[in-house]
Design a protein around this motif. Structure first.
Motif, PDB file in Angstrom:
ATOM      1  N   LYS A  21      -7.560   1.936   2.087  1.00 40.45           N
ATOM      2  CA  LYS A  21      -7.618   3.236   1.405  1.00 40.45           C
ATOM      3  C   LYS A  21      -7.190   4.360   2.352  1.00 40.45           C
ATOM      4  CE  LYS A  21     -10.764   6.207  -1.244  1.00 40.45           C
ATOM      5  NZ  LYS A  21     -12.161   6.355  -1.767  1.00 40.45           N
ATOM      6  N   GLY A  22      -7.664   4.284   3.598  1.00 37.96           N
ATOM      7  CA  GLY A  22      -7.281   5.302   4.568  1.00 37.96           C
ATOM      8  C   GLY A  22      -5.801   5.255   4.898  1.00 37.96           C
ATOM      9  N   TYR A  23      -5.256   4.045   5.009  1.00 40.46           N
ATOM     10  CA  TYR A  23      -3.816   3.912   5.285  1.00 40.46           C
ATOM     11  C   TYR A  23      -2.998   4.485   4.144  1.00 40.46           C
ATOM     12  CZ  TYR A  23       0.748   1.837   6.102  1.00 40.46           C
ATOM     13  OH  TYR A  23       2.097   1.667   6.288  1.00 40.46           O
ATOM     14  N   ARG A  24      -3.402   4.212   2.907  1.00 37.50           N
ATOM     15  CA  ARG A  24      -2.650   4.730   1.749  1.00 37.50           C
ATOM     16  C   ARG A  24      -2.667   6.257   1.743  1.00 37.50           C
ATOM     17  NH1 ARG A  24      -3.244   1.740  -3.830  1.00 37.50           N
ATOM     18  NH2 ARG A  24      -1.207   0.857  -3.229  1.00 37.50           N
ATOM     19  N   LYS A  25      -3.768   6.868   2.115  1.00 39.44           N
ATOM     20  CA  LYS A  25      -3.845   8.328   2.184  1.00 39.44           C
ATOM     21  C   LYS A  25      -2.882   8.868   3.240  1.00 39.44           C
ATOM     22  CE  LYS A  25      -8.560   9.114   0.522  1.00 39.44           C
ATOM     23  NZ  LYS A  25      -9.912   9.625   0.879  1.00 39.44           N
ATOM     24  N   GLU A  26      -2.763   8.141   4.376  1.00 42.46           N
ATOM     25  CA  GLU A  26      -1.844   8.579   5.440  1.00 42.46           C
ATOM     26  C   GLU A  26      -0.389   8.555   4.966  1.00 42.46           C
ATOM     27  OE1 GLU A  26      -2.459   5.995   8.714  1.00 42.46           O
ATOM     28  OE2 GLU A  26      -4.429   6.792   9.226  1.00 42.46           O
ATOM     29  N   CYS A  27      -0.082   7.668   4.028  1.00 47.52           N
ATOM     30  CA  CYS A  27       1.305   7.516   3.552  1.00 47.52           C
ATOM     31  C   CYS A  27       1.681   8.564   2.519  1.00 47.52           C
ATOM     32  CB  CYS A  27       1.501   6.131   2.938  1.00 47.52           C
ATOM     33  SG  CYS A  27       1.325   4.782   4.143  1.00 47.52           S
ATOM     34  N   LEU A  28       0.687   9.274   1.961  1.00 42.80           N
ATOM     35  CA  LEU A  28       0.967  10.264   0.932  1.00 42.80           C
ATOM     36  C   LEU A  28       1.614  11.507   1.520  1.00 42.80           C
ATOM     37  CD1 LEU A  28      -2.306   9.962  -1.198  1.00 42.80           C
ATOM     38  CD2 LEU A  28      -0.067   8.957  -1.653  1.00 42.80           C
ATOM     39  N   LEU A  80       0.816  -1.215   0.000  1.00 44.16           N
ATOM     40  CA  LEU A  80       0.000   0.000   0.000  1.00 44.16           C
ATOM     41  C   LEU A  80       0.855   1.273   0.000  1.00 44.16           C
ATOM     42  CD1 LEU A  80      -2.765  -1.068   2.548  1.00 44.16           C
ATOM     43  CD2 LEU A  80      -3.162  -0.472   0.142  1.00 44.16           C
ATOM     44  N   SER A  81       1.967   1.223   0.711  1.00 46.58           N
ATOM     45  CA  SER A  81       2.786   2.427   0.851  1.00 46.58           C
ATOM     46  C   SER A  81       3.875   2.562  -0.212  1.00 46.58           C
ATOM     47  CB  SER A  81       3.442   2.461   2.240  1.00 46.58           C
ATOM     48  OG  SER A  81       4.307   1.348   2.420  1.00 46.58           O
ATOM     49  N   GLN A  82       4.306   1.446  -0.794  1.00 48.72           N
ATOM     50  CA  GLN A  82       5.460   1.482  -1.684  1.00 48.72           C
ATOM     51  C   GLN A  82       5.150   1.160  -3.143  1.00 48.72           C
ATOM     52  OE1 GLN A  82       8.361   2.600  -0.469  1.00 48.72           O
ATOM     53  NE2 GLN A  82       7.411   2.756   1.557  1.00 48.72           N
ATOM     54  N   THR A  83       3.908   0.789  -3.448  1.00 51.42           N
ATOM     55  CA  THR A  83       3.556   0.471  -4.826  1.00 51.42           C
ATOM     56  C   THR A  83       2.268   1.205  -5.210  1.00 51.42           C
ATOM     57  OG1 THR A  83       2.059  -1.431  -4.467  1.00 51.42           O
ATOM     58  CG2 THR A  83       4.437  -1.852  -4.372  1.00 51.42           C
ATOM     59  N   SER A  84       1.957   1.174  -6.510  1.00 53.69           N
ATOM     60  CA  SER A  84       0.728   1.800  -7.008  1.00 53.69           C
ATOM     61  C   SER A  84      -0.343   0.754  -7.306  1.00 53.69           C
ATOM     62  CB  SER A  84       1.031   2.603  -8.280  1.00 53.69           C
ATOM     63  OG  SER A  84       1.587   1.763  -9.285  1.00 53.69           O
ATOM     64  N   LEU A  85      -0.156  -0.470  -6.830  1.00 50.10           N
ATOM     65  CA  LEU A  85      -1.153  -1.512  -7.031  1.00 50.10           C
ATOM     66  C   LEU A  85      -2.488  -1.102  -6.415  1.00 50.10           C
ATOM     67  CD1 LEU A  85       0.928  -4.725  -6.170  1.00 50.10           C
ATOM     68  CD2 LEU A  85       0.215  -3.955  -8.450  1.00 50.10           C
ATOM     69  N   SER A  86      -3.563  -1.427  -7.086  1.00 48.39           N
ATOM     70  CA  SER A  86      -4.875  -1.123  -6.542  1.00 48.39           C
ATOM     71  C   SER A  86      -5.167  -2.046  -5.361  1.00 48.39           C
ATOM     72  CB  SER A  86      -5.952  -1.322  -7.612  1.00 48.39           C
ATOM     73  OG  SER A  86      -6.086  -2.696  -7.935  1.00 48.39           O
ATOM     74  N   ILE A  87      -6.162  -1.667  -4.575  1.00 53.82           N
ATOM     75  CA  ILE A  87      -6.529  -2.488  -3.428  1.00 53.82           C
ATOM     76  C   ILE A  87      -7.009  -3.857  -3.891  1.00 53.82           C
ATOM     77  CG2 ILE A  87      -8.202  -2.711  -1.533  1.00 53.82           C
ATOM     78  CD1 ILE A  87      -7.946   0.358  -1.188  1.00 53.82           C
ATOM     79  N   ALA A  88      -7.709  -3.900  -5.009  1.00 54.28           N
ATOM     80  CA  ALA A  88      -8.161  -5.176  -5.557  1.00 54.28           C
ATOM     81  C   ALA A  88      -6.974  -6.041  -5.980  1.00 54.28           C
ATOM     82  CB  ALA A  88      -9.089  -4.937  -6.745  1.00 54.28           C
ATOM     83  N   GLN A  89      -5.949  -5.421  -6.569  1.00 57.39           N
ATOM     84  CA  GLN A  89      -4.748  -6.160  -6.982  1.00 57.39           C
ATOM     85  C   GLN A  89      -3.982  -6.693  -5.776  1.00 57.39           C
ATOM     86  OE1 GLN A  89      -3.117  -2.954  -9.402  1.00 57.39           O
ATOM     87  NE2 GLN A  89      -3.358  -4.205 -11.263  1.00 57.39           N
ATOM     88  N   ILE A  90      -3.893  -5.886  -4.721  1.00 57.65           N
ATOM     89  CA  ILE A  90      -3.214  -6.329  -3.505  1.00 57.65           C
ATOM     90  C   ILE A  90      -3.981  -7.473  -2.864  1.00 57.65           C
ATOM     91  CG2 ILE A  90      -2.539  -5.655  -1.163  1.00 57.65           C
ATOM     92  CD1 ILE A  90      -2.009  -2.841  -2.262  1.00 57.65           C
ATOM     93  N   SER A  91      -5.306  -7.349  -2.835  1.00 61.81           N
ATOM     94  CA  SER A  91      -6.145  -8.414  -2.296  1.00 61.81           C
ATOM     95  C   SER A  91      -5.910  -9.712  -3.050  1.00 61.81           C
ATOM     96  CB  SER A  91      -7.621  -8.008  -2.398  1.00 61.81           C
ATOM     97  OG  SER A  91      -8.465  -9.089  -2.044  1.00 61.81           O
TER      98      SER A  91
END
Length: 295
Positions: free
Chosen positions: A288-295, A253-264
């Motif tokens: 989604k919330g965690y990814r926003k925190e990493c931005l 989530l923090s180091q790639t641009s993979l979608s949440i569906a792709q990570i799942s």
């Protein structure tokens, strides 16, 4: 998770030589590099052995526990272990020996040598050693030899590094054995636990069920669960699997641009909604919330 080479590049450290691609490296760390390890620790597919040479550092590890390390102290990191540098002194200096996990566990002899130190970490009891002056100097000299040989152009460099790593771990094992009056577990129990951890780091993304690991170890799920709880002081097989999944999920989530569906899908959840529920239960925030925190 980060490989050893990826971790070094992420930290901005200089590789020993241009075509370096070995499985072991010695890094001299100052305060800046130590803080930089927060990027990779927890996501690092390596063992690291840190000896404090000057100053002090405060670490947060496990379930929010803190640890102060000073000159002569050693901290050992194992793959997936949650750790963060909180604060350290301006004059902080340390030697960090980093070794690929598969390289460590696959080498004959080295597998046995690491077991004592490894158990201290996975149990999260006292993930550090207070070294005597003699032990500090002996281990430091071995680490400096690693530094010397990793820069050598010799075609026998990798063999020399492997031997030095074995010597270092054997020395560390001797130190640990002198500090513990008796072994807590039988060799059979230790072997099962170590094999489980090795399987876990290779298969956690695809296999979330206890039965898979028990079958690979030729034991029952009940027996495996009992051993893991006994060795770890109460942690469960599911707990270990969940921790590894969480570490990989936060990394992706923090180091790639993979979608949440792709990570799942990569982590073999039945659907994105199941992954979201898992992540929120473990982390207290949606993916989604965690990814926003990493931005």
């Amino acid at each position: 998770m980060y490989t050893l080479k990826e971790s070094l590049l992420k930290l901005g450290t200089i590789l020993p030589h241009e075509d370096w691609n070995d499985s072991i490296v010695l890094v001299e760390a100052n305060a800046q590099i130590a803080y930089g390890t927060n990027i990779t620790m927890g996501y690092l597919k390596c063992y690291t052995f840190t000896i404090i040479e000057h100053g002090w550092v405060t670490l947060k590890y496990g379930a929010g526990r803190q640890l102060l390390l000073q000159r002569g102290d050693m901290f050992v990191y194992s793959p997936g272990f949650p750790i963060k540098v909180i604060t350290l002194s301006d004059d902080y200096q340390s030697l960090i020996l980093m070794a690929d996990e598969d390289y460590t566990l696959d080498l004959p002899g080295v597998h046995d040598a690491i077991s004592t130190a490894y158990f201290s970490i996975v149990q999260m009891d006292t993930p550090m050693l207070h070294l005597s002056d003699d032990d500090f100097q002996n281990l430091r000299e071995l680490l400096l030899l690693v530094q010397r040989y990793q820069q050598s152009p010799s075609p026998r460099r990798r063999e020399s590094l492997r031997l030095l790593y074995g010597l270092f771990l054997n020395e560390l094992r001797s130190i640990e054995e002198h500090s513990v009056k008796e072994h807590r577990f039988s060799p059979r129990v230790e072997e099962i636990f170590l094999k489980f951890m090795h399987l876990l780091t290779r298969h956690f993304a695809e296999h979330h069920d206890i039965a898979f690991y028990a079958d690979r170890l030729n034991i029952t799920s009940t027996y495996l669960s009992r051993i893991i709880k006994k060795v770890s002081g109460g942690r469960t097989v599911v707990g270990y699997i969940s921790q590894m999944l969480l570490m990989e999920a936060t990394f992706l989530l923090s180091q790639t641009s993979l979608s949440i569906a792709q990570i799942s899908d990569r982590l073999h959840f039945s659907e994105p909604a199941a992954f979201t529920r898992f992540f929120q239960n473990m982390r207290g925030v949606t993916p989604k919330g965690y990814r926003k925190e990493c931005l």
